[in-house]
Each structure stands twice: as C-alpha cells, then as structure tokens.
Design a protein around this motif. Structure first.
Motif, PDB file in Angstrom:
ATOM      1  N   HIS A   1       0.495 -20.050  -6.790  1.00  0.00           N
ATOM      2  CA  HIS A   1      -0.837 -19.461  -6.641  1.00  0.00           C
ATOM      3  C   HIS A   1      -0.707 -17.950  -6.478  1.00  0.00           C
ATOM      4  O   HIS A   1       0.281 -17.473  -5.970  1.00  0.00           O
ATOM      5  N   VAL A   2      -1.743 -17.242  -6.930  1.00  0.00           N
ATOM      6  CA  VAL A   2      -1.765 -15.776  -6.868  1.00  0.00           C
ATOM      7  C   VAL A   2      -2.849 -15.333  -5.904  1.00  0.00           C
ATOM      8  O   VAL A   2      -3.967 -15.842  -5.941  1.00  0.00           O
ATOM      9  N   GLN A   3      -2.512 -14.376  -5.054  1.00  0.00           N
ATOM     10  CA  GLN A   3      -3.503 -13.772  -4.181  1.00  0.00           C
ATOM     11  C   GLN A   3      -3.722 -12.321  -4.612  1.00  0.00           C
ATOM     12  O   GLN A   3      -2.763 -11.606  -4.919  1.00  0.00           O
ATOM     13  N   LEU A   4      -4.987 -11.924  -4.619  1.00  0.00           N
ATOM     14  CA  LEU A   4      -5.350 -10.561  -4.995  1.00  0.00           C
ATOM     15  C   LEU A   4      -6.169  -9.937  -3.865  1.00  0.00           C
ATOM     16  O   LEU A   4      -7.125 -10.555  -3.389  1.00  0.00           O
ATOM     17  N   VAL A   5      -5.786  -8.744  -3.460  1.00  0.00           N
ATOM     18  CA  VAL A   5      -6.505  -8.060  -2.378  1.00  0.00           C
ATOM     19  C   VAL A   5      -6.876  -6.656  -2.836  1.00  0.00           C
ATOM     20  O   VAL A   5      -5.996  -5.830  -3.114  1.00  0.00           O
ATOM     21  N   GLU A   6      -8.194  -6.404  -2.880  1.00  0.00           N
ATOM     22  CA  GLU A   6      -8.691  -5.099  -3.304  1.00  0.00           C
ATOM     23  C   GLU A   6      -8.872  -4.169  -2.112  1.00  0.00           C
ATOM     24  O   GLU A   6      -9.082  -4.630  -0.978  1.00  0.00           O
ATOM     25  N   SER A   7      -8.844  -2.878  -2.388  1.00  0.00           N
ATOM     26  CA  SER A   7      -9.134  -1.868  -1.374  1.00  0.00           C
ATOM     27  C   SER A   7      -9.598  -0.608  -2.066  1.00  0.00           C
ATOM     28  O   SER A   7      -9.455  -0.469  -3.292  1.00  0.00           O
ATOM     29  N   GLY A   8     -10.131   0.311  -1.273  1.00  0.00           N
ATOM     30  CA  GLY A   8     -10.508   1.610  -1.805  1.00  0.00           C
ATOM     31  C   GLY A   8     -12.001   1.830  -1.957  1.00  0.00           C
ATOM     32  O   GLY A   8     -12.431   2.958  -2.210  1.00  0.00           O
ATOM     33  N   GLY A   9     -12.783   0.783  -1.825  1.00  0.00           N
ATOM     34  CA  GLY A   9     -14.220   0.958  -1.953  1.00  0.00           C
ATOM     35  C   GLY A   9     -14.806   1.645  -0.730  1.00  0.00           C
ATOM     36  O   GLY A   9     -14.351   1.437   0.389  1.00  0.00           O
ATOM     37  N   GLU A  10     -15.812   2.479  -0.967  1.00  0.00           N
ATOM     38  CA  GLU A  10     -16.507   3.148   0.120  1.00  0.00           C
ATOM     39  C   GLU A  10     -17.797   3.755  -0.407  1.00  0.00           C
ATOM     40  O   GLU A  10     -18.128   3.596  -1.577  1.00  0.00           O
ATOM     41  N   SER A  11     -18.521   4.438   0.455  1.00  0.00           N
ATOM     42  CA  SER A  11     -19.757   5.107   0.057  1.00  0.00           C
ATOM     43  C   SER A  11     -19.447   6.547  -0.332  1.00  0.00           C
ATOM     44  O   SER A  11     -18.771   7.257   0.414  1.00  0.00           O
ATOM     45  N   VAL A  12     -19.928   6.949  -1.495  1.00  0.00           N
ATOM     46  CA  VAL A  12     -19.694   8.309  -1.981  1.00  0.00           C
ATOM     47  C   VAL A  12     -20.974   8.857  -2.591  1.00  0.00           C
ATOM     48  O   VAL A  12     -21.887   8.105  -2.933  1.00  0.00           O
ATOM     49  N   GLN A  13     -20.993  10.166  -2.757  1.00  0.00           N
ATOM     50  CA  GLN A  13     -22.136  10.798  -3.411  1.00  0.00           C
ATOM     51  C   GLN A  13     -21.957  10.769  -4.921  1.00  0.00           C
ATOM     52  O   GLN A  13     -20.824  10.717  -5.429  1.00  0.00           O
ATOM     53  N   ALA A  14     -23.057  10.805  -5.622  1.00  0.00           N
ATOM     54  CA  ALA A  14     -23.020  10.846  -7.083  1.00  0.00           C
ATOM     55  C   ALA A  14     -22.190  12.039  -7.539  1.00  0.00           C
ATOM     56  O   ALA A  14     -22.262  13.128  -6.955  1.00  0.00           O
ATOM     57  N   GLY A  15     -21.381  11.796  -8.555  1.00  0.00           N
ATOM     58  CA  GLY A  15     -20.481  12.827  -9.053  1.00  0.00           C
ATOM     59  C   GLY A  15     -19.096  12.770  -8.440  1.00  0.00           C
ATOM     60  O   GLY A  15     -18.171  13.449  -8.908  1.00  0.00           O
ATOM     61  N   GLY A  16     -18.951  11.985  -7.396  1.00  0.00           N
ATOM     62  CA  GLY A  16     -17.672  11.877  -6.709  1.00  0.00           C
ATOM     63  C   GLY A  16     -16.703  10.938  -7.402  1.00  0.00           C
ATOM     64  O   GLY A  16     -17.001  10.376  -8.459  1.00  0.00           O
ATOM     65  N   SER A  17     -15.544  10.770  -6.787  1.00  0.00           N
ATOM     66  CA  SER A  17     -14.480   9.941  -7.347  1.00  0.00           C
ATOM     67  C   SER A  17     -13.951   8.973  -6.299  1.00  0.00           C
ATOM     68  O   SER A  17     -13.979   9.253  -5.097  1.00  0.00           O
ATOM     69  N   LEU A  18     -13.450   7.856  -6.791  1.00  0.00           N
ATOM     70  CA  LEU A  18     -12.771   6.871  -5.962  1.00  0.00           C
ATOM     71  C   LEU A  18     -11.650   6.256  -6.774  1.00  0.00           C
ATOM     72  O   LEU A  18     -11.722   6.204  -8.000  1.00  0.00           O
ATOM     73  N   ARG A  19     -10.618   5.769  -6.070  1.00  0.00           N
ATOM     74  CA  ARG A  19      -9.599   4.972  -6.730  1.00  0.00           C
ATOM     75  C   ARG A  19      -9.498   3.635  -6.015  1.00  0.00           C
ATOM     76  O   ARG A  19      -9.188   3.582  -4.822  1.00  0.00           O
ATOM     77  N   LEU A  20      -9.752   2.590  -6.763  1.00  0.00           N
ATOM     78  CA  LEU A  20      -9.612   1.244  -6.233  1.00  0.00           C
ATOM     79  C   LEU A  20      -8.203   0.731  -6.505  1.00  0.00           C
ATOM     80  O   LEU A  20      -7.605   1.059  -7.532  1.00  0.00           O
ATOM     81  N   SER A  21      -7.711  -0.068  -5.581  1.00  0.00           N
ATOM     82  CA  SER A  21      -6.402  -0.697  -5.746  1.00  0.00           C
ATOM     83  C   SER A  21      -6.538  -2.199  -5.564  1.00  0.00           C
ATOM     84  O   SER A  21      -7.413  -2.673  -4.838  1.00  0.00           O
ATOM     85  N   CYS A  22      -5.652  -2.926  -6.209  1.00  0.00           N
ATOM     86  CA  CYS A  22      -5.605  -4.380  -6.070  1.00  0.00           C
ATOM     87  C   CYS A  22      -4.137  -4.782  -6.023  1.00  0.00           C
ATOM     88  O   CYS A  22      -3.406  -4.571  -6.993  1.00  0.00           O
TER      89      CYS A  22
END
Length: 125
Positions: A1-22
């Motif tokens: 079985h495979v487990q996947l765990v995401e991170s990196g989400g948050e609240s940002v203003q329009a025009g901003g950047s984020l990097r999500l990881s899994c």
C-alpha cells in the motif's frame, strides 16, 4: 500500500506563490504516474497536473498553464507543485494522487489513480 501526505497549503494573496509537496511512503515501487488534483466547495475534483515516473512527460490543465509547474524527486519520493501568480479561483483543497500507470490521454481523470492523499488547503484572496 502507498501513503501520500501533502503539505504546503496556506492562505495567500492574489499574485502570490506557493509550493505544495507530497511525500510518498510504503510500497513506493508501485508508484509510476503522479498528479495533483483540486476540489473547490460544490465542485467536482479536477486534474491540475500530472507527471510520468521518470519526469519525461508532464501535463498541466489549461487553467494553470504558465503559472503552475509539476515536478518530482524520486530519490526523495516527493512530488511538488510550484504555483505562481495565484488567483482567487485557485482556492481549493489540493490532493496528491498516484498510480502504477496512467494513460497520458486520461491523466486528468480521478478514477485513473488508486492512491490519494488527504489534501492540503490553498486559499487565495
């Protein structure tokens, strides 16, 4: 079985950047294609981007092309989604997905993926 765990989400203003990881764990040898999906309240889960096992092929939804980039580091069993120029319409729960193999023409279909993470919330205002 495979487990996947995401991170990196948050609240940002329009025009901003984020990097999500899994991060994947468990039977990682079963992982071939990986992808990112998102689901906004009251909407269907939609494909955002997908990447082949060796990173030779990537797909991005038209709505994110030029703004989002999917990548992976197999040595770290980690999938990424770099999100730039974020818009309020990008607000959603973002999910990581994986499967041994997905036909390229069907990368955006959630039923093609057997393994899913719990999601990470991205809010753009």
């Amino acid at each position: 079985h495979v487990q996947l765990v995401e991170s990196g989400g948050e609240s940002v203003q329009a025009g901003g950047s984020l990097r999500l990881s899994c991060v994947a764990s468990g039977a990682t040898q079963d992982i071939g294609c990986m992808g990112w999906f998102r689901q906004a309240p009251g909407k269907e889960r939609e494909g955002v981007a997908s990447i082949s096992s060796g990173s030779f092929t990537t797909y991005h939804a038209d709505s994110v092309k030029g703004r989002f980039t999917i990548s992976r580091d197999n040595a770290k069993n980690t999938l990424y989604l770099q999100m730039n120029s974020l818009k309020p319409e990008d607000t959603a729960m973002y999910y990581c997905a994986a499967d041994p193999w997905v036909y390229g023409g069907r990368w955006f279909l959630k039923d093609e993926y057997n393994y899913w993470g719990q999601g990470t919330q991205v809010t753009v205002s």
